[in-house]
Write a protein that holds these residues in place. Structure first.
Motif, PDB file in Angstrom:
ATOM      1  N   GLU A  82      20.678 -47.535  62.672  1.00 53.52           N
ATOM      2  CA  GLU A  82      22.050 -47.035  62.756  1.00 53.52           C
ATOM      3  C   GLU A  82      22.535 -46.979  64.201  1.00 53.52           C
ATOM      4  N   TYR A  83      21.697 -46.445  65.099  1.00 50.97           N
ATOM      5  CA  TYR A  83      22.215 -46.358  66.467  1.00 50.97           C
ATOM      6  C   TYR A  83      22.221 -47.709  67.158  1.00 50.97           C
ATOM      7  N   MET A  84      21.405 -48.650  66.749  1.00 52.31           N
ATOM      8  CA  MET A  84      21.487 -49.993  67.319  1.00 52.31           C
ATOM      9  C   MET A  84      22.770 -50.686  66.850  1.00 52.31           C
ATOM     10  N   SER A  85      23.180 -50.435  65.628  1.00 52.17           N
ATOM     11  CA  SER A  85      24.446 -50.955  65.135  1.00 52.17           C
ATOM     12  C   SER A  85      25.612 -50.365  65.940  1.00 52.17           C
ATOM     13  N   MET A  86      25.512 -49.066  66.233  1.00 52.78           N
ATOM     14  CA  MET A  86      26.532 -48.399  67.024  1.00 52.78           C
ATOM     15  C   MET A  86      26.598 -49.006  68.426  1.00 52.78           C
ATOM     16  N   ILE A  87      25.440 -49.311  69.014  1.00 53.09           N
ATOM     17  CA  ILE A  87      25.396 -49.902  70.356  1.00 53.09           C
ATOM     18  C   ILE A  87      26.060 -51.281  70.331  1.00 53.09           C
ATOM     19  N   ASP A  88      25.833 -52.059  69.286  1.00 58.52           N
ATOM     20  CA  ASP A  88      26.486 -53.367  69.161  1.00 58.52           C
ATOM     21  C   ASP A  88      28.003 -53.211  69.133  1.00 58.52           C
ATOM     22  N   GLU A  89      28.503 -52.185  68.451  1.00 56.44           N
ATOM     23  CA  GLU A  89      29.945 -51.925  68.417  1.00 56.44           C
ATOM     24  C   GLU A  89      30.464 -51.569  69.807  1.00 56.44           C
ATOM     25  N   LEU A  90      29.717 -50.709  70.523  1.00 58.99           N
ATOM     26  CA  LEU A  90      30.127 -50.329  71.875  1.00 58.99           C
ATOM     27  C   LEU A  90      30.105 -51.538  72.806  1.00 58.99           C
ATOM     28  N   LYS A  91      29.100 -52.398  72.652  1.00 57.21           N
ATOM     29  CA  LYS A  91      29.033 -53.627  73.459  1.00 57.21           C
ATOM     30  C   LYS A  91      30.287 -54.469  73.247  1.00 57.21           C
ATOM     31  N   SER A  92      30.693 -54.623  72.004  1.00 59.21           N
ATOM     32  CA  SER A  92      31.889 -55.414  71.708  1.00 59.21           C
ATOM     33  C   SER A  92      33.134 -54.779  72.308  1.00 59.21           C
ATOM     34  N   VAL A  98      31.467 -53.166  81.104  1.00 63.89           N
ATOM     35  CA  VAL A  98      30.225 -52.406  81.223  1.00 63.89           C
ATOM     36  C   VAL A  98      29.068 -53.351  80.920  1.00 63.89           C
ATOM     37  N   THR A  99      28.015 -53.257  81.714  1.00 61.16           N
ATOM     38  CA  THR A  99      26.796 -54.009  81.446  1.00 61.16           C
ATOM     39  C   THR A  99      25.896 -53.150  80.579  1.00 61.16           C
ATOM     40  N   PHE A 100      25.472 -53.697  79.462  1.00 67.56           N
ATOM     41  CA  PHE A 100      24.580 -52.979  78.557  1.00 67.56           C
ATOM     42  C   PHE A 100      23.167 -53.495  78.759  1.00 67.56           C
ATOM     43  N   ASP A 101      22.270 -52.586  79.106  1.00 77.24           N
ATOM     44  CA  ASP A 101      20.859 -52.911  79.294  1.00 77.24           C
ATOM     45  C   ASP A 101      20.073 -52.061  78.300  1.00 77.24           C
ATOM     46  N   ILE A 102      19.669 -52.684  77.195  1.00 75.62           N
ATOM     47  CA  ILE A 102      18.949 -51.975  76.133  1.00 75.62           C
ATOM     48  C   ILE A 102      17.457 -52.216  76.361  1.00 75.62           C
ATOM     49  N   VAL A 103      16.711 -51.132  76.550  1.00 84.65           N
ATOM     50  CA  VAL A 103      15.284 -51.217  76.861  1.00 84.65           C
ATOM     51  C   VAL A 103      14.494 -50.645  75.690  1.00 84.65           C
ATOM     52  N   ASP A 104      13.740 -51.498  75.024  1.00 83.53           N
ATOM     53  CA  ASP A 104      12.875 -51.061  73.933  1.00 83.53           C
ATOM     54  C   ASP A 104      11.555 -50.598  74.545  1.00 83.53           C
ATOM     55  N   VAL A 105      11.318 -49.295  74.516  1.00 85.06           N
ATOM     56  CA  VAL A 105      10.125 -48.738  75.173  1.00 85.06           C
ATOM     57  C   VAL A 105       8.836 -49.133  74.459  1.00 85.06           C
ATOM     58  N   ASP A 106       8.949 -49.609  73.216  1.00 85.71           N
ATOM     59  CA  ASP A 106       7.767 -50.093  72.504  1.00 85.71           C
ATOM     60  C   ASP A 106       7.351 -51.469  73.023  1.00 85.71           C
ATOM     61  N   GLU A 107       8.332 -52.271  73.421  1.00 87.17           N
ATOM     62  CA  GLU A 107       8.068 -53.607  73.934  1.00 87.17           C
ATOM     63  C   GLU A 107       7.908 -53.630  75.444  1.00 87.17           C
ATOM     64  N   ASP A 142      24.770 -39.990  69.491  1.00 86.07           N
ATOM     65  CA  ASP A 142      26.112 -39.559  69.103  1.00 86.07           C
ATOM     66  C   ASP A 142      27.132 -40.523  69.716  1.00 86.07           C
ATOM     67  N   ARG A 143      27.759 -41.330  68.873  1.00 87.04           N
ATOM     68  CA  ARG A 143      28.687 -42.351  69.342  1.00 87.04           C
ATOM     69  C   ARG A 143      29.803 -41.755  70.195  1.00 87.04           C
ATOM     70  N   ASP A 144      30.359 -40.635  69.764  1.00 83.78           N
ATOM     71  CA  ASP A 144      31.458 -40.017  70.505  1.00 83.78           C
ATOM     72  C   ASP A 144      31.011 -39.590  71.902  1.00 83.78           C
ATOM     73  N   LYS A 145      29.825 -39.033  72.015  1.00 83.13           N
ATOM     74  CA  LYS A 145      29.313 -38.599  73.321  1.00 83.13           C
ATOM     75  C   LYS A 145      29.057 -39.805  74.224  1.00 83.13           C
ATOM     76  N   LEU A 146      28.442 -40.851  73.671  1.00 80.03           N
ATOM     77  CA  LEU A 146      28.163 -42.048  74.463  1.00 80.03           C
ATOM     78  C   LEU A 146      29.462 -42.722  74.905  1.00 80.03           C
ATOM     79  N   LYS A 147      30.439 -42.774  74.010  1.00 85.20           N
ATOM     80  CA  LYS A 147      31.738 -43.361  74.346  1.00 85.20           C
ATOM     81  C   LYS A 147      32.433 -42.530  75.426  1.00 85.20           C
ATOM     82  N   GLU A 148      32.323 -41.214  75.331  1.00 90.03           N
ATOM     83  CA  GLU A 148      32.892 -40.328  76.352  1.00 90.03           C
ATOM     84  C   GLU A 148      32.247 -40.603  77.712  1.00 90.03           C
ATOM     85  N   ASP A 149      30.924 -40.793  77.735  1.00 92.56           N
ATOM     86  CA  ASP A 149      30.239 -41.112  78.994  1.00 92.56           C
ATOM     87  C   ASP A 149      30.738 -42.424  79.579  1.00 92.56           C
ATOM     88  N   ILE A 150      30.960 -43.426  78.726  1.00100.38           N
ATOM     89  CA  ILE A 150      31.483 -44.715  79.195  1.00100.38           C
ATOM     90  C   ILE A 150      32.900 -44.539  79.757  1.00100.38           C
TER      91      ILE A 150
END
Length: 155
Positions: A82-92, A98-107, A142-150
């Motif tokens: 769900e939050y990765m889908s939200m990040i894709d929306e914010l990227k669009s 804004v440069t989006f740098d998504i870091v998968d800590v597992d990888e 929280d999409r609203d909080k992340l969008k507010e930060d942007i």
């Protein structure tokens, strides 16, 4: 009674300083990479490279940087899809601003060594147009909080 929060606060401050240093180094490397590009360009591309170099020099002089949305994620987190889908929306929505740098800590386990992400994902570190850290959000999807930060960063 002994105050144990001081050690925790010092550790968090250290992580923030390390994160800022890493981001500054990445920005310097990016500027160097942009400035070194075009050296082998043909005559038609030389003017383009010169324009790009001038734009980078002017932006650097004004301390204008593309804001960076560095988001640390783990596939083990509840709600990951769900939050990765939200990040894709914010990227669009913020593409080109804004440069989006998504870091998968597992990888990328070095992320756990360099940033306070272990147990805190999803986590945001946002830099602004002067390359200063403008927001840090732990366990935030929280999409609203992340969008507010942007939005705050773009103002």
């Amino acid at each position: 009674m002994e105050n144990t929060n001081n050690g925790t606060n010092n550790k968090k401050a250290l992580y923030v300083i390390i994160a800022a240093a890493v981001i500054i180094v990445l920005a310097i490397v990016a500027v160097i990479a942009v400035n070194s590009g075009g050296d082998d360009a043909g005559s038609g591309q030389e003017n383009s490279a010169a324009v790009t170099d001038n734009a980078v020099a002017e932006a650097t002089a004004r301390n204008d940087y593309m804001p960076v949305f560095m988001y640390f994620v783990s596939k083990n987190d509840e709600g990951y899809n769900e939050y990765m889908s939200m990040i894709d929306e914010l990227k669009s929505e913020y593409d080109g601003r804004v440069t989006f740098d998504i870091v998968d800590v597992d990888e990328d386990p070095t992320a756990k060594e360099n940033f306070p992400v272990d147990g805190n994902t999803p986590m945001l570190i946002m830099t602004n147009t002067t390359n200063d850290i403008s927001a840090i959000e732990f366990k935030c999807s929280d999409r609203d909080k992340l969008k507010e930060d942007i939005e705050n960063t773009l103002q």
